[in-house]
Scaffold this motif. Sequence first.
Motif, PDB file in Angstrom:
ATOM      1  N   ILE A  29       0.935  -1.182  -0.053  1.00 41.75           N
ATOM      2  CA  ILE A  29      -0.081   0.193  -0.109  1.00 41.75           C
ATOM      3  C   ILE A  29       0.926   1.142   0.007  1.00 41.75           C
ATOM      4  O   ILE A  29       0.547   2.299  -0.577  1.00 41.75           O
ATOM      5  N   ASP A  30       1.762   1.139   0.784  1.00 40.51           N
ATOM      6  CA  ASP A  30       2.674   2.317   0.994  1.00 40.51           C
ATOM      7  C   ASP A  30       3.572   2.648  -0.310  1.00 40.51           C
ATOM      8  O   ASP A  30       3.618   3.660  -1.046  1.00 40.51           O
ATOM      9  N   ALA A  31       4.008   1.775  -1.018  1.00 42.07           N
ATOM     10  CA  ALA A  31       4.956   1.529  -2.296  1.00 42.07           C
ATOM     11  C   ALA A  31       3.999   2.131  -3.352  1.00 42.07           C
ATOM     12  O   ALA A  31       4.403   2.920  -4.277  1.00 42.07           O
ATOM     13  N   TYR A  32       2.636   1.464  -3.460  1.00 38.12           N
ATOM     14  CA  TYR A  32       1.838   1.885  -4.448  1.00 38.12           C
ATOM     15  C   TYR A  32       1.403   3.451  -4.330  1.00 38.12           C
ATOM     16  O   TYR A  32       1.534   4.346  -5.254  1.00 38.12           O
ATOM     17  N   THR A  33       1.141   4.066  -3.144  1.00 39.44           N
ATOM     18  CA  THR A  33       1.212   5.404  -2.994  1.00 39.44           C
ATOM     19  C   THR A  33       2.079   6.160  -3.426  1.00 39.44           C
ATOM     20  O   THR A  33       1.833   7.412  -4.026  1.00 39.44           O
ATOM     21  N   ARG A  34       3.411   5.748  -3.272  1.00 42.01           N
ATOM     22  CA  ARG A  34       4.657   6.572  -3.387  1.00 42.01           C
ATOM     23  C   ARG A  34       4.947   6.429  -5.242  1.00 42.01           C
ATOM     24  O   ARG A  34       5.871   7.140  -5.235  1.00 42.01           O
TER      25      ARG A  34
END
Length: 431
Positions: A29-34
């Motif tokens: 989720i964090d990597a997709y947001t970034r």
Amino acid sequence: MSEAFDAVDVIRAKRDQQVLTDAQIDWVIDAYTRGVVAEEQMAALNMAILLNGMTRPEIARWTAAMIASGERMDFSTLARPTADKHSTGGVGDKITLPLAPLVAVFGVAVPQLSGRGLGHTGGTLDKLESIPGWRAALTNAEMLAQLDDVGAVICQAGSGLAPADRKLYALRDVTGTVESIPLIASSIMSKKIAEGTGALVLDVKVGSGAFMKSLEDARELARTMVDLGTDAGVRTSALLTDMSTPLGLTAGNALEVRESVEVLAGGGPADVVDLTVALAREMLDAAGRPDADPAAALADGRAMDVWRAMIAAQGGDPDAPLPTAKHTEQVLAPADGVLVALDALAVGIAAWRLGAGRARREDTVQAGAGIELHAKPGAPVRAGQVLMTLHTDTPDRFDRAAEALTDAVTIAPAGSRPATGAVVLERVDAA
């Protein structure tokens, strides 16, 4: 920086029906947001989730990761408890409009963060924007001040709440993964939990005009969301409600505002009043006001007073005339008999084609467009009687709207009974 995981490994794990670890979920989720996980990779993971599902702990962690992608609101400074409602969307679903001021009558703050319509389901913000001067965008400080002063606010969610959900929502829309219950539940609940409300009541629609066509699917979605809220410390319950027929007698922005004001004035269609009161009772009970009588507050004008204050606080003029469409056309009953069915999806699509909704997020909507219903299932009708009035500013839309309504109406011989019952079908509480 080096990444903790590889997106392809996470996709393969879910493809092969494995349970994702907390660390994998937090990272993806964090990597997709970034922007580290590409759109096509997240699309593949979404499809794997749709096909293979998720466990309750997986959904809870996925939701928590989406909340962690942005800010959380805090209403702890308010002197009153908070309660909110979320509807999964339907046709003629204007319940938020009378409900928020009604609950606020009893000293419960209602921070109702709402959205815009897409496709055949109307958006609360689009409806309210038909009121001259009313504005949807408030700062957090303005929202808190209005909750403190008026007790109710209906506005758009700030961009800081669950930004991962905004990206995921748009992706699901174009990749055929909208129907995944884990993804629907986490999308709704990440925003509602981040919003910081103390109590939440979910209105899960069932039927042709709803996202969930079957009672079984609606039950599963309601149970998943109630569990997510409960696990996050939010007092959560759900009502499963009928969306086989449109709610009330209007579908369209200004038309629905007018009907909501009728409800606040102590009138309005019985199904809208019944559902507004049922949801108000759930919210008030969850917020510690079990003895409140919402039906009385609709009848005696107290809810109308809060409505007027709420609209005025956001720049709107509660006394201004609402926009009306430039053109109308009537739909007539083809035969004598009893109206036994009126398909909600068909009415929603017709209202959308008239200009009440949008096909893409950037489209504009017509404030006055929509459909007025002159009969609901159970009513006796005569051939040639007006069943609906279509409203639009662009008359070349009438033909496509009428096409959508071709099979919307079922008329049976006199004495027939429609297969309709109470608007509230079931209740789902914390397990």
